[in-house]
Design an enzyme around this catalytic site. Structure first.
Site, PDB file in Angstrom:
ATOM      1  N   TYR A  72      14.299 -21.972  18.743  1.00  0.00           N
ATOM      2  CA  TYR A  72      13.372 -22.232  17.906  1.00  0.00           C
ATOM      3  C   TYR A  72      11.827 -22.006  18.256  1.00  0.00           C
ATOM      4  O   TYR A  72      11.202 -21.254  17.635  1.00  0.00           O
ATOM      5  CB  TYR A  72      13.231 -23.800  17.169  1.00  0.00           C
ATOM      6  CG  TYR A  72      12.478 -23.901  16.038  1.00  0.00           C
ATOM      7  CD1 TYR A  72      12.975 -23.851  14.666  1.00  0.00           C
ATOM      8  CD2 TYR A  72      11.056 -24.176  16.312  1.00  0.00           C
ATOM      9  CE1 TYR A  72      12.283 -23.932  13.656  1.00  0.00           C
ATOM     10  CE2 TYR A  72      10.205 -24.178  14.900  1.00  0.00           C
ATOM     11  CZ  TYR A  72      10.974 -24.193  13.724  1.00  0.00           C
ATOM     12  OH  TYR A  72       9.961 -24.212  12.519  1.00  0.00           O
ATOM     13  N   PHE A 124      -1.522   0.944   0.538  1.00  0.00           N
ATOM     14  CA  PHE A 124      -0.206   1.344  -0.078  1.00  0.00           C
ATOM     15  C   PHE A 124      -0.183  -0.136  -1.089  1.00  0.00           C
ATOM     16  O   PHE A 124      -1.021  -1.004  -1.197  1.00  0.00           O
ATOM     17  CB  PHE A 124       0.649   1.074   1.011  1.00  0.00           C
ATOM     18  CG  PHE A 124       1.978   1.551   0.492  1.00  0.00           C
ATOM     19  CD1 PHE A 124       2.287   2.867  -0.082  1.00  0.00           C
ATOM     20  CD2 PHE A 124       3.141   0.552   0.319  1.00  0.00           C
ATOM     21  CE1 PHE A 124       3.329   3.214  -0.822  1.00  0.00           C
ATOM     22  CE2 PHE A 124       4.303   1.180  -0.275  1.00  0.00           C
ATOM     23  CZ  PHE A 124       4.368   2.229  -0.897  1.00  0.00           C
ATOM     24  N   ASP A 125       0.900  -0.217  -1.728  1.00  0.00           N
ATOM     25  CA  ASP A 125       0.827  -0.969  -3.069  1.00  0.00           C
ATOM     26  C   ASP A 125       0.743  -2.563  -2.493  1.00  0.00           C
ATOM     27  O   ASP A 125      -0.002  -3.358  -3.042  1.00  0.00           O
ATOM     28  CB  ASP A 125       2.140  -0.956  -4.007  1.00  0.00           C
ATOM     29  CG  ASP A 125       3.223  -1.003  -3.169  1.00  0.00           C
ATOM     30  OD1 ASP A 125       3.597  -0.921  -2.080  1.00  0.00           O
ATOM     31  OD2 ASP A 125       4.334  -0.798  -3.707  1.00  0.00           O
ATOM     32  N   ASP A 215      -3.554  -0.472   9.131  1.00  0.00           N
ATOM     33  CA  ASP A 215      -2.137  -0.829   8.425  1.00  0.00           C
ATOM     34  C   ASP A 215      -1.278   0.130   9.482  1.00  0.00           C
ATOM     35  O   ASP A 215      -1.031   1.438   9.115  1.00  0.00           O
ATOM     36  CB  ASP A 215      -2.159  -0.527   6.934  1.00  0.00           C
ATOM     37  CG  ASP A 215      -0.953  -0.625   6.317  1.00  0.00           C
ATOM     38  OD1 ASP A 215       0.164  -1.111   7.101  1.00  0.00           O
ATOM     39  OD2 ASP A 215      -0.984  -0.409   5.102  1.00  0.00           O
TER      40      ASP A 215
HETATM   41  C1  P70 Z   1       7.812   2.159   1.620  1.00  0.00           C
HETATM   42  C2  P70 Z   1       7.611   0.747   1.834  1.00  0.00           C
HETATM   43  C3  P70 Z   1       5.749  -0.442   2.778  1.00  0.00           C
HETATM   44  C4  P70 Z   1       4.583  -0.564   3.454  1.00  0.00           C
HETATM   45  C5  P70 Z   1       3.760   0.583   3.747  1.00  0.00           C
HETATM   46  C6  P70 Z   1       2.481   0.456   4.201  1.00  0.00           C
HETATM   47  C7  P70 Z   1       1.594   1.732   4.441  1.00  0.00           C
HETATM   48  C8  P70 Z   1       2.800  -1.919   4.300  1.00  0.00           C
HETATM   49  C9  P70 Z   1       3.950  -1.813   3.684  1.00  0.00           C
HETATM   50  C10 P70 Z   1       4.522  -2.967   3.528  1.00  0.00           C
HETATM   51  C11 P70 Z   1       7.556  -0.018   0.496  1.00  0.00           C
HETATM   52  C12 P70 Z   1       8.508   0.695  -0.306  1.00  0.00           C
HETATM   53  C13 P70 Z   1       8.204   1.523  -1.476  1.00  0.00           C
HETATM   54  C14 P70 Z   1       9.016   2.021  -2.259  1.00  0.00           C
HETATM   55  C15 P70 Z   1      10.366   1.694  -2.162  1.00  0.00           C
HETATM   56  C16 P70 Z   1      10.971   0.973  -1.413  1.00  0.00           C
HETATM   57  C17 P70 Z   1       9.962   0.065  -0.014  1.00  0.00           C
HETATM   58  N1  P70 Z   1       6.265   0.672   2.576  1.00  0.00           N
HETATM   59  N2  P70 Z   1       2.035  -0.589   4.484  1.00  0.00           N
HETATM   60  O1  P70 Z   1       8.895   2.788   1.298  1.00  0.00           O
HETATM   61  O2  P70 Z   1       5.754  -3.303   4.325  1.00  0.00           O
HETATM   62  O3  P70 Z   1       7.642  -3.125   3.152  1.00  0.00           O
HETATM   63  O4  P70 Z   1       7.439  -4.328   5.303  1.00  0.00           O
HETATM   64  O5  P70 Z   1       6.462  -5.472   3.445  1.00  0.00           O
HETATM   65  O6  P70 Z   1       4.213   1.748   3.417  1.00  0.00           O
HETATM   66  O7  P70 Z   1       6.578   3.018   1.766  1.00  0.00           O
HETATM   67  P1  P70 Z   1       6.960  -4.275   3.951  1.00  0.00           P
END
Ligand code: P70
Length: 459
Positions: A72, A124-125, A215
């Site tokens: 742990y 990113f979103d 990021d």
């Molecule tokens: C992608 C996935 C995640 C992402 C990222 C950047 C530049 C943070 C994150 C979050 C998300 C995705 C989009 C469409 C379809 C499936 C998945 N990107 N910053 O594919 O990371 O997912 O680990 O929480 O691109 O680009 P996490």
């Protein structure tokens, strides 16, 4: 024309994929309410939905899984991760988390104040969502070259530095908390950011008392492009380029599911700010788990420490980027529009150019994604207005500057023949593009709607 770069590995284990008929796919997509995220992956032939968590781990990573320490507290994998982060990024502190958005959820509320801005080359979103959930306002200031999908530029992911200065002047530095540099710039098409741009944005940020956060999901692919394209870096190692790039930031959030080639994992890196790191640890315990595991199994930490290093191997990166360039060159030859040049992890098809008759509010990127599934069982996704969503204040559909359909390439998974299938499918779709119709949303959740919304095709 780019020659396909043969894989710098042998295949030791395979996973069968299913072939379906067009009739079956029509039924399956309808049942999924025209949201590709609702498809059963067993019904997908070639899965280009994301490069996130979909890579194939190496034998060494699997060996790390088998010998992982599941204590742990103080498990060995944590120290392996710490060593890797010291070595690769030269950062003093690291906090593992379960994935990228876990890192954002822990870090952003510590930095973002209610009503304040956070500036980025492009969020990113999930990063945008976490800035907003922390009460902040997210501002994209990408360079204008990113918007011109037809014209080549070395670093379309860059921050527009002039706009950045103007914006700080306009809203006042006291109303801004941080600058986030997304490497590579996913939303602009996986486009790289130059070291010079990171350095200059960091200097502007420092002069105004703003924190700089990277990021870091695609730290390795970005550095490979720098080596290829930025003057003065051609003889530096990827490792040297990564270190220099990260030296200009105070902290990073990382989804390790991309360049670190693990199926699950993430991290927060803090360069040397001990107070910030203490606060990060304090937030991690309630949200992610105890500080030496942060939501991951001990074996995941070991695989991650190994993956971080494999991600910066130059032979691997030559193959990785070469694969995407191969796909891009074939599409160019076929006259299929995409963000040019290709990004590091994906080809971003320019749905706005291919389907000019479908307006943003009928989601051309989503329409093309659906068509790819119907045509060939290829799953890909919208990175455009459908993903962007609505204005949180007015509820009105926002218009994305670009309407992309992203073919994201999982790492070390698909071979040349899979790419050829995709090219053939797009050639067929191009022939009937002018007859294709847009979509309408019939139900959507409040945040990150694209994952679960329901749609129907317009008549
Ligand atoms: C992608 C996935 C995640 C992402 C990222 C950047 C530049 C943070 C994150 C979050 C998300 C995705 C989009 C469409 C379809 C499936 C998945 N990107 N910053 O594919 O990371 O997912 O680990 O929480 O691109 O680009 P996490």
């Amino acid at each position: 024309m780019k020659k396909y770069v043969a894989e710098p590995f042998k295949i030791k284990m395979v996973e069968t994929i299913k072939m379906t008929t067009r009739e079956e796919r029509e039924e399956l997509l309808k049942k999924a309410n025209y949201n590709v995220f609702a498809l059963n992956s067993g019904d997908v032939y070639i899965d280009m939905l994301t490069d996130s968590g979909t890579g194939a781990m190496s034998d060494k990573q699997w060996a790390g899984m088998m010998t992982g320490d599941e204590a742990y507290a103080g498990a060995r994998g944590f120290f392996e991760l710490e060593d890797a982060v010291h070595e690769i990024f030269d950062y003093k502190f690291v906090q593992p988390v379960h994935q990228g958005r876990g890192a954002e959820k822990v870090l952003f509320p510590l930095i973002v104040k209610k009503g304040h801005y956070v500036i980025s080359n492009m969020f990113f979103d999930t990063t945008r969502a976490h800035v907003e959930l922390a009460g902040g306002k997210a501002m994209d200031l990408v360079c204008p070259e990113a918007l011109d999908t037809k014209t080549y530029a070395d670093f379309k992911g860059n921050m527009d530095l002039e706009k950045m200065k103007e914006f700080i002047e306009e809203v006042g530095k006291e109303n801004i908390d941080a600058v986030v540099m997304t490497l590579t710039n996913n939303s602009a098409g996986g486009q790289p950011v130059s070291v010079a741009n990171v350095k200059a944005a960091s200097e502007i940020a420092k002069a105004n008392g703003l924190k700089v956060i990277i990021d870091a999901a695609r730290y390795a692919e970005n550095s490979y492009f720098v080596k290829q394209r930025e003057k003065g870096y051609e003889n530096k190692s990827i490792s040297e380029i990564v270190k220099e790039t990260f030296s200009y930031a105070d902290a990073f959030t990382m989804s390790a599911k991309k360049d670190a080639i693990v199926n699950m994992g993430g991290a927060i890196g803090v360069k040397d700010d001990e107070e910030l790191f203490k606060a990060v640890k304090g937030m991690t315990i309630p949200y992610e788990g105890f500080v030496t595991y942060g939501g991951l199994a001990g074996r995941d930490l070991s695989a991650l420490a190994i993956g971080l290093k494999e991600g910066i191997n130059e032979d691997y990166l030559y193959y990785r980027i070469g694969q995407i360039e191969y796909l891009g060159d074939k599409l160019k030859e076929a006259g299929i529009p995409f963000q040019y040049p290709v990004g590091g992890h994906a080809v971003f098809l320019d749905a706005k150019a291919l389907l000019p008759h479908i307006p943003y509010y009928e989601f051309p990127g989503q329409a093309l994604a659906c068509e790819m599934y119907l045509e060939a069982g290829v799953r890909c996704c919208d990175i455009g207005s459908y993903l962007l969503g609505v204005d949180p204040e007015t509820g009105e559909q926002l218009e994305s500057k670009m309407e992309f359909t992203r073919l994201a390439v999982p790492r070390r998974v698909y071979t040349q023949a899979h790419f050829d299938v995709i090219v053939e499918a797009l050639k067929e779709i191009k022939k009937r593009a002018s007859e294709m119709k847009g979509y309408r949303i019939t139900w959507e959740p409040k945040v990150l709607r694209h994952f679960t919304a329901k749609l129907e095709p317009l008549k």
